[in-house]
Design a protein around this motif. Structure first.
Motif, PDB file in Angstrom:
ATOM      1  N   LYS A 103       1.002  -1.202   0.006  1.00  0.00           N
ATOM      2  CA  LYS A 103       0.071   0.127  -0.042  1.00  0.00           C
ATOM      3  C   LYS A 103       0.812   1.186  -0.003  1.00  0.00           C
ATOM      4  CE  LYS A 103      -3.803   2.195   2.355  1.00  0.00           C
ATOM      5  NZ  LYS A 103      -4.748   1.757   3.541  1.00  0.00           N
ATOM      6  N   GLU A 104       2.097   1.336   0.741  1.00  0.00           N
ATOM      7  CA  GLU A 104       2.907   2.370   0.925  1.00  0.00           C
ATOM      8  C   GLU A 104       3.524   2.648  -0.286  1.00  0.00           C
ATOM      9  OE1 GLU A 104       5.258   2.615   4.242  1.00  0.00           O
ATOM     10  OE2 GLU A 104       3.648   1.735   5.504  1.00  0.00           O
ATOM     11  N   ALA A 105       3.831   1.630  -1.263  1.00  0.00           N
ATOM     12  CA  ALA A 105       4.613   1.551  -2.525  1.00  0.00           C
ATOM     13  C   ALA A 105       3.708   2.236  -3.739  1.00  0.00           C
ATOM     14  CB  ALA A 105       5.252   0.331  -2.933  1.00  0.00           C
ATOM     15  N   GLY A 106       2.386   2.020  -3.310  1.00  0.00           N
ATOM     16  CA  GLY A 106       1.311   2.778  -4.479  1.00  0.00           C
ATOM     17  C   GLY A 106       0.823   1.680  -5.291  1.00  0.00           C
ATOM     18  N   PHE A 107       0.738   0.405  -4.935  1.00  0.00           N
ATOM     19  CA  PHE A 107       0.155  -0.669  -5.756  1.00  0.00           C
ATOM     20  C   PHE A 107      -1.106  -0.454  -5.967  1.00  0.00           C
ATOM     21  CE2 PHE A 107       4.298  -2.479  -4.876  1.00  0.00           C
ATOM     22  CZ  PHE A 107       4.878  -3.286  -6.329  1.00  0.00           C
ATOM     23  N   ASP A 108      -1.735  -0.948  -7.186  1.00  0.00           N
ATOM     24  CA  ASP A 108      -3.276  -1.066  -7.452  1.00  0.00           C
ATOM     25  C   ASP A 108      -3.838  -2.306  -7.241  1.00  0.00           C
ATOM     26  OD1 ASP A 108      -3.364   1.597  -8.829  1.00  0.00           O
ATOM     27  OD2 ASP A 108      -1.816   0.699 -10.016  1.00  0.00           O
ATOM     28  N   VAL A 109      -3.058  -3.442  -7.165  1.00  0.00           N
ATOM     29  CA  VAL A 109      -3.625  -4.636  -6.944  1.00  0.00           C
ATOM     30  C   VAL A 109      -2.764  -5.365  -5.997  1.00  0.00           C
ATOM     31  CG1 VAL A 109      -4.192  -6.994  -8.000  1.00  0.00           C
ATOM     32  CG2 VAL A 109      -4.820  -4.830  -9.229  1.00  0.00           C
ATOM     33  N   ILE A 110      -3.221  -6.287  -5.351  1.00  0.00           N
ATOM     34  CA  ILE A 110      -2.146  -7.449  -4.605  1.00  0.00           C
ATOM     35  C   ILE A 110      -2.634  -8.627  -5.208  1.00  0.00           C
ATOM     36  CG2 ILE A 110      -1.920  -8.484  -2.484  1.00  0.00           C
ATOM     37  CD1 ILE A 110      -1.634  -5.972  -1.036  1.00  0.00           C
ATOM     38  N   GLU A 111      -2.106  -9.631  -5.536  1.00  0.00           N
ATOM     39  CA  GLU A 111      -2.196 -10.955  -5.712  1.00  0.00           C
ATOM     40  C   GLU A 111      -1.535 -11.812  -4.838  1.00  0.00           C
ATOM     41  OE1 GLU A 111      -2.935 -12.931  -9.614  1.00  0.00           O
ATOM     42  OE2 GLU A 111      -0.842 -13.850  -9.247  1.00  0.00           O
ATOM     43  N   ILE A 112      -2.383 -12.734  -4.257  1.00  0.00           N
ATOM     44  CA  ILE A 112      -1.746 -13.736  -3.390  1.00  0.00           C
ATOM     45  C   ILE A 112      -1.385 -14.984  -4.160  1.00  0.00           C
ATOM     46  CG2 ILE A 112      -2.232 -15.260  -1.235  1.00  0.00           C
ATOM     47  CD1 ILE A 112      -4.401 -13.228  -0.350  1.00  0.00           C
ATOM     48  N   HIS A 113      -0.148 -15.429  -3.952  1.00  0.00           N
ATOM     49  CA  HIS A 113       0.441 -16.659  -4.740  1.00  0.00           C
ATOM     50  C   HIS A 113      -0.150 -17.651  -3.968  1.00  0.00           C
ATOM     51  CE1 HIS A 113       2.049 -19.151  -7.487  1.00  0.00           C
ATOM     52  NE2 HIS A 113       3.424 -18.492  -7.461  1.00  0.00           N
ATOM     53  N   ALA A 114      -1.338 -18.563  -4.192  1.00  0.00           N
ATOM     54  CA  ALA A 114      -1.646 -19.625  -3.897  1.00  0.00           C
ATOM     55  C   ALA A 114      -1.635 -20.956  -4.863  1.00  0.00           C
ATOM     56  CB  ALA A 114      -2.891 -19.652  -3.087  1.00  0.00           C
ATOM     57  N   ALA A 115      -0.653 -20.858  -5.697  1.00  0.00           N
ATOM     58  CA  ALA A 115      -0.434 -21.845  -6.899  1.00  0.00           C
ATOM     59  C   ALA A 115       0.782 -22.468  -7.008  1.00  0.00           C
ATOM     60  CB  ALA A 115      -0.932 -21.224  -7.905  1.00  0.00           C
ATOM     61  N   HIS A 116       1.259 -23.191  -8.106  1.00  0.00           N
ATOM     62  CA  HIS A 116       2.325 -23.683  -8.532  1.00  0.00           C
ATOM     63  C   HIS A 116       2.955 -24.559  -7.210  1.00  0.00           C
ATOM     64  CE1 HIS A 116       1.766 -20.475 -11.822  1.00  0.00           C
ATOM     65  NE2 HIS A 116       1.172 -21.417 -11.754  1.00  0.00           N
TER      66      HIS A 116
END
Length: 340
Positions: free
Chosen positions: A154-167
């Motif tokens: 959030k502090e870095a200014g991202f628009d989206v967070i994706e949680i890696h629950a794969a692979h």
């Protein structure tokens, strides 16, 4: 001629200029082994923003040092990482791209110095180390790490967070009965195996009110593993937790050498989850043709198309798509002569 692929798309209050997403792809380029952004990362991601990709998702970024896939992965386990990540976000934003970050823990597939961790003490292969079975304290530490990473994102200014629950990485390992042999609150039943991902989502939501995606592996390609039918339950739970989109990949938990792959072979999973659960989905996997990508979106099989290796080969794929689909798009002013 209207193009679904190259038309704007909004989720909540975030508007993407088109439906093209750069998939997270590890670059293994943090050469000081400290998880910090290097000049390469800035050039790599900004060039895809110049190429008019609608959403750029940074590579798997480790929430703890022991959760890196390699010692050269990007990290977000320390406040010192924020500055470099913010440079990438700000640079990409200049060209109209939205930017996401994939928060990750490699679990038993970590190739780092020191101990590695998993839900159970089962190695990925006889050539890899056996992970330590996580204690409740280890689990709590991991959940807190995801929460702190969300604050930094959030502090870095991202628009989206994706949680890696794969692979086959940590959260996937907890979901699958192949790798999760626990008999406590985190094992045995689907509800229990989902518990860690549920706690991670809840923890992130304490810090992050923006768009939240989850990448899954919709099948383990094994009779004892998870299938897309299992993921319908997980997807319903994610929807209850206000996950905005499910990014539908497959495999990675165990070796799938010899698997028959072909263009669009994973799209069926995005379509199944989208139609069954009524949640936004992203389609991935050997999607290289603009006409193919257009078909996926136009027929409502998925809401976003995630491109990986094709965007490594061609940062200006969106421009090529605009020519094939006969749609005029705006490019950087400096490149106007080449884009006409």
């Amino acid at each position: 001629m209207a193009s679904a692929l190259l038309s704007p798309f909004s989720i909540k209050n975030v508007i993407f200029k088109n439906r093209v997403v750069m998939s997270p792809m590890c670059m293994y380029s943090s050469h000081n082994e400290d998880g910090k952004v290097q000049d390469f990362h800035l050039t790599h991601y900004t060039s895809r923003a110049v190429g008019q990709v609608g959403l750029i998702i940074l590579e798997a970024t480790a929430v703890v040092p022991e959760g890196r896939i390699s010692n050269f992965d990007l990290g977000i386990w320390d406040d010192d990482h924020i500055e470099g990540l913010k440079k990438i976000v700000d640079s990409c934003h200049q060209y109209g791209a939205k930017v996401g970050i994939q928060l990750a823990h490699a679990g038993r597939k970590a190739l780092v110095d020191g101990d590695i961790f998993g839900p159970s003490a089962i190695a990925y292969s006889d050539k890899m180390r056996t992970p330590k079975e996580m204690t409740i304290q280890d689990i709590e530490h991991t959940v807190n790490a995801f929460q702190n990473a969300a604050r930094r994102a959030k502090e870095a200014g991202f628009d989206v967070i994706e949680i890696h629950a794969a692979h086959g990485y940590l959260l996937h390992e907890f979901l699958s009965p192949i790798t999760n042999k626990r008999t406590d609150l985190y094992g045995e039943t689907a509800e229990n195996r989902y518990r860690l991902l549920k706690q991670v989502i809840d923890a992130i939501r304490k810090e992050w009110q923006g768009l939240l995606f989850v990448r899954i592996s919709a099948t383990d390609y094994h009779p004892d593993g998870l299938t897309v039918e299992d993921y319908l339950y997980f997807a319903e739970e994610m929807k209850k937790q206000e996950v905005d989109l499910i990014d539908c990949s497959t495999g990675g938990l165990i070796s799938t050498r010899g698997l028959d792959v072909y263009p669009g072979y994973q799209v069926q999973y995005a379509e199944k989850i989208k139609r069954s659960v009524q949640i936004y989905t992203g389609a991935v996997g050997l999607i290289t043709s603009p006409l193919h990508a257009e078909e996926i979106i136009k027929n409502g099989r998925a809401d976003l198309v995630f491109l990986g290796r094709e965007l490594l080969r061609n940062p200006y794929w969106v421009f090529e798509a605009s020519k094939q689909l006969q749609v005029k798009i705006e490019g950087p002013k400096q490149y106007e002569l080449g884009w006409k």
